[in-house]
Design an enzyme around this catalytic site. Structure first.
Site, PDB file in Angstrom:
ATOM      1  N   GLY A 161      34.057  51.167  40.967  1.00 33.43           N
ATOM      2  CA  GLY A 161      32.658  50.575  41.530  1.00 33.43           C
ATOM      3  C   GLY A 161      32.996  49.909  43.044  1.00 33.43           C
ATOM      4  CB  VAL A 162      30.767  49.577  45.816  1.00 34.42           C
ATOM      5  CG1 VAL A 162      30.976  49.002  47.394  1.00 34.42           C
ATOM      6  CG2 VAL A 162      30.936  51.062  46.013  1.00 34.42           C
ATOM      7  CB  SER A 167      34.494  41.100  46.028  1.00 36.51           C
ATOM      8  OG  SER A 167      33.875  40.705  44.555  1.00 36.51           O
ATOM      9  CB  VAL A 168      35.664  42.605  40.682  1.00 36.61           C
ATOM     10  CG1 VAL A 168      36.954  43.173  39.732  1.00 36.61           C
ATOM     11  CG2 VAL A 168      35.348  41.440  40.777  1.00 36.61           C
ATOM     12  CD  GLU A 224      28.596  56.596  42.681  1.00 37.50           C
ATOM     13  OE1 GLU A 224      28.218  56.915  41.708  1.00 37.50           O
ATOM     14  OE2 GLU A 224      28.242  55.512  43.141  1.00 37.50           O
TER      15      GLU A 224
END
Lengths: 506, 506
Positions: A266-267, A269-270, A291
């Site tokens: 996913g997009v 910080s983590v 993605e």
């Protein structure tokens, strides 16, 4: 403009269609459905939506806006501010637009990102009156070369009655060759998607369009829009370390090799911290089947850890936006963009056995995940592609810090206030406190694991809820419905999910 | 036995392996994982589980039981009663077992039915110590011919350390040729599933097995187990009529033809009423791409409405069980059974564009569906394959009577007490009050439609909740978390979801 337009618009049938953004915007009528390019701020038209928004200042009309995913300040924000959107599909991430959605001023359908193209194909979102597509070039053969995202542009162009192409004359010419455009036929008439390994090229370098449908070409010199750079901090670093420990354990158990399996992240910080952590890890020869490609992916290619990456869009920091032209040359043959219904297609994800990790907003003690709604009501961004990957992945992982708002909010709660990913779909949860591997566990055993990775300050009240539910109600999935949202209602009343001591012991 | 065993066990390598059920049961050790054939009471071994349960009366041991789906009185029930199951995966539907699960006496993982084979393949459910498979025959080539279901048998046989085959000598010989056994390779090493139209035969007629792994063959004469026959009543007939009206409207709008699209239907009274209603409808040349084939499918083939049907298992009434031998001959070439990971595979469902309809337990005003849990805690049966189909279908439909328990329960509630299918996955809800087409609608517009198909006696209190939530809380998905489960808590306290007048107006 510095460039010869005939070098960019190389097919003569298109060259005489150039119009001003204002003229193109004047064609749009009240109630129309617009299919617009753009995904995580990349590849969206800019002059056209600005001109349309400007028209909205003096005229009363509304349109339905369908895109790939989130657009930026020149599109989603300006159009939301102008009040010219009736319905927005399938994803957004703009603060102004979000507030209007939550105020009931504009409608929003929060949709799996692999589903939108099918909905357009089936006609359940109505016909597409105009497709508006940002492009880097039009080839001799009349193919539209997208810029920094593909998204839903191919289906919009195919189904639209009219097409407007916004040529971005500042777009690097190296965009040509980055894309792999594969278009699905109707359900029942199509064959398989012939992707058997991540890097298989299956389509064309651009989007086919019937020149007769192209009503106008708008020119733009507006640069790509950067996203914030997420530097790892102590907390995200710890989450990343925990996730990498989980991976290392899978390798130790013989379920994965050091090249893992194709990776979707996913997009945010983590995700960036995890990618950052991989640079110095045991993992190598990794393929990314994601993605969105963020800064971290380039860094991993540089570090020799990632060998190939596919996605449907960039999301890049200012630094990477500035070096994009040279980076596209540098990483040629190592990155590829496909339409989002291909990058996110269950057929491809399941066949390749993608490992998926995405961010959760909250997780309940049985492993249901909320990705979208704050306290069940206010939508943040949307489910995006997380469900496409989560349901079909080889391993479905969600990551979240255990606390938010300086400790006022616990990410682990008794009952999620909105379910986006159900207990049936979730394998592993990671916080900075550790990871909970839920695979092969019934609900009550999942709860034991999940309470252990909640923040220590919330563990007693989570355990109190769980024990009371088991004792007083029981069942396969013990719950006390009267108290299921006690964390949330306490937050609303007292500004914190931390219950009073006496309440915990009641 | 009436039949010559060498006609049934036609490969000599297997003939001398016949043992008593008691002996086979004696091989099982505490803590072992058993992969057993069986799905909706069809195709399960009977003598072996009875013998194992009998052993459990005098001996202390527990096993983990993995199957296709629900087993019947001789397997799930006897083993649950004997207390010899630690963990049950991925589906059950037996009242005795259900009560034990809800009492916390045995563990249960309620899993998407297409996922179990992948979990076994990946090793996340541990190794399979014994596969126990009911068979109609063993061919000259050593293929195991399953009986009335395929389920997960192929992956169990492939991965098991030992195999026990329970030959049912009463099984019709016409089972041979019914099955289409296709085995997937590891993720990342596999090709597409080459099904492009419903009837494509892609595999073998039986399950390959290494004879060296076959430790014993048990003989059984126990007949197939019938399910209740669901005769349409006024309510289910009305639901069926409403669903058929929806289909007719899709045809009128040009989104479907009279042959619809491949159809999946859940098991039960409403599904049977819908199939029944199709006999005299405008629809014809229908293909069924389902999980379970019920009586209704045969009737539709007889009526010339259905031309082909695939699934993974039968669920038949007493009448159809009795005529099964002749029916298998009669419908030869018109029905086919595949492994459940193929019948339910997202790749196949999405490619073919299957229309899916399944039963909901409850639905909330925004379209989230609970298929599994009563008041959020007690599991009924399980999610089964509903999620495999719902997520990937061309049109995802859930059906439910608007009332249960003589009006004490409303199927439409403010907030589902367990979410199995999220708002992102649900297209159409049908009750006897009408249908709500949620496609292309944002949450608040879905609520308007869903309240209209609630029972009239519950509409005022649903509307009161919705209006109050919009007014006092707002947001994209308005909820008052303090009152979200007010219907459920009222049911618990007062025996009905009907709130008092004054409460409604509060």
């Amino acid at each position: 403009m510095g460039k010869d337009l005939s070098q960019i618009i190389r097919n003569k049938a298109f060259l005489d269609k150039v119009v001003s953004a204002e003229e193109a915007a004047s064609w749009i009528e009240d109630g129309m459905n617009l299919g617009m390019s753009g995904f995580t701020l990349f590849g969206e038209p800019k002059e056209f939506p600005l001109a349309l928004s400007k028209r909205g200042e003096n005229e009363k009309f509304k349109v339905n806006l369908y895109t790939g995913a989130s657009l930026g300040p020149t599109a989603d924000q300006s159009m939301a501010e102008a009040g010219i959107i009736n319905l927005r599909v399938p994803y957004q991430g703009n603060a102004v637009m979000r507030n209007k959605i939550n105020a009931g001023e504009l409608f929003y359908i929060d949709q799996h990102l692999s589903h939108t193209a099918e909905e357009v194909r089936k006609g359940t979102l109505g016909k597409i009156d105009y497709a508006i597509i940002e492009a880097a070039a039009i080839t001799e053969d009349g193919l539209i070369i997208p810029t920094g995202s593909v998204g839903n542009s191919p289906i919009f162009v195919e189904k639209a009655e009219n097409v407007i192409i916004e040529i971005n004359t500042t777009a690097p010419s190296a965009y040509e060759g980055l894309h792999d455009i594969y278009v699905l036929k109707e359900q029942g008439e199509r064959r398989e998607i012939p992707i058997y390994s991540v890097g298989d090229r299956i389509g064309e370098i651009g989007i086919k369009v019937d020149p007769a449908k192209v009503k106008g070409i708008v020119l733009s010199e507006q640069p790509d829009i950067p996203s914030p750079l997420f530097e790892p901090n102590e907390e995200t670093q710890q989450i990343a370390d925990n996730l990498l420990e989980f991976f290392a354990n899978e390798v130790k158990e013989g379920r994965l090799s050091n090249s893992l399996a194709p990776l979707q992240s996913g997009v945010g910080s983590v995700a960036n911290a995890v990618l950052n952590g991989m640079k110095t890890s045991q993992f190598k020869d990794i393929e990314v089947a994601s993605e969105v490609l963020q800064d971290g992916v380039f860094d991993l290619i540089d570090a020799g850890v990632v060998k190939f990456a596919v996605g449907t869009a960039f999301s890049l920091s200012k630094k990477r936006v500035e070096s994009l032209a040279e980076d596209l040359e540098k990483y040629k043959g190592k990155i590829m963009f496909r339409p989002q219904e291909i990058s996110n297609h269950p057929e491809v994800i399941r066949r390749l056995g993608v490992i998926s990790f995405n961010t959760a907003l909250e997780v309940d003690i049985y492993g249901n995940v909320n990705s979208t709604h704050v306290s069940g009501t206010r939508v943040m961004n949307g489910i995006g592609g997380s469900g496409d990957f989560a349901r079909n992945a080889r391993i479905t992982i969600f990551v979240t810090p255990s606390l938010a708002k300086n400790g006022a909010i616990s990410a682990i709660v008794p009952f999620v206030s909105h379910a986006d990913h159900t207990e049936h779909d979730v394998d592993v949860i990671v916080t900075e406190q550790g990871y909970a591997d839920l695979r092969g566990l019934p609900p009550v055993k999942r709860a034991e694991k999940l309470i252990e990775i909640a923040h220590p300050s919330y563990r007693p009240q989570l355990r109190a809820y769980f024990e009371e539910a088991k004792e007083k109600v029981g069942g396969h999935t013990p719950h006390i419905l009267e108290k299921a949202f006690s964390f949330h209602t306490n937050l609303k009343e007292k500004g914190t999910m931390l219950l009073e001591e006496e309440k915990i012991n009641n």
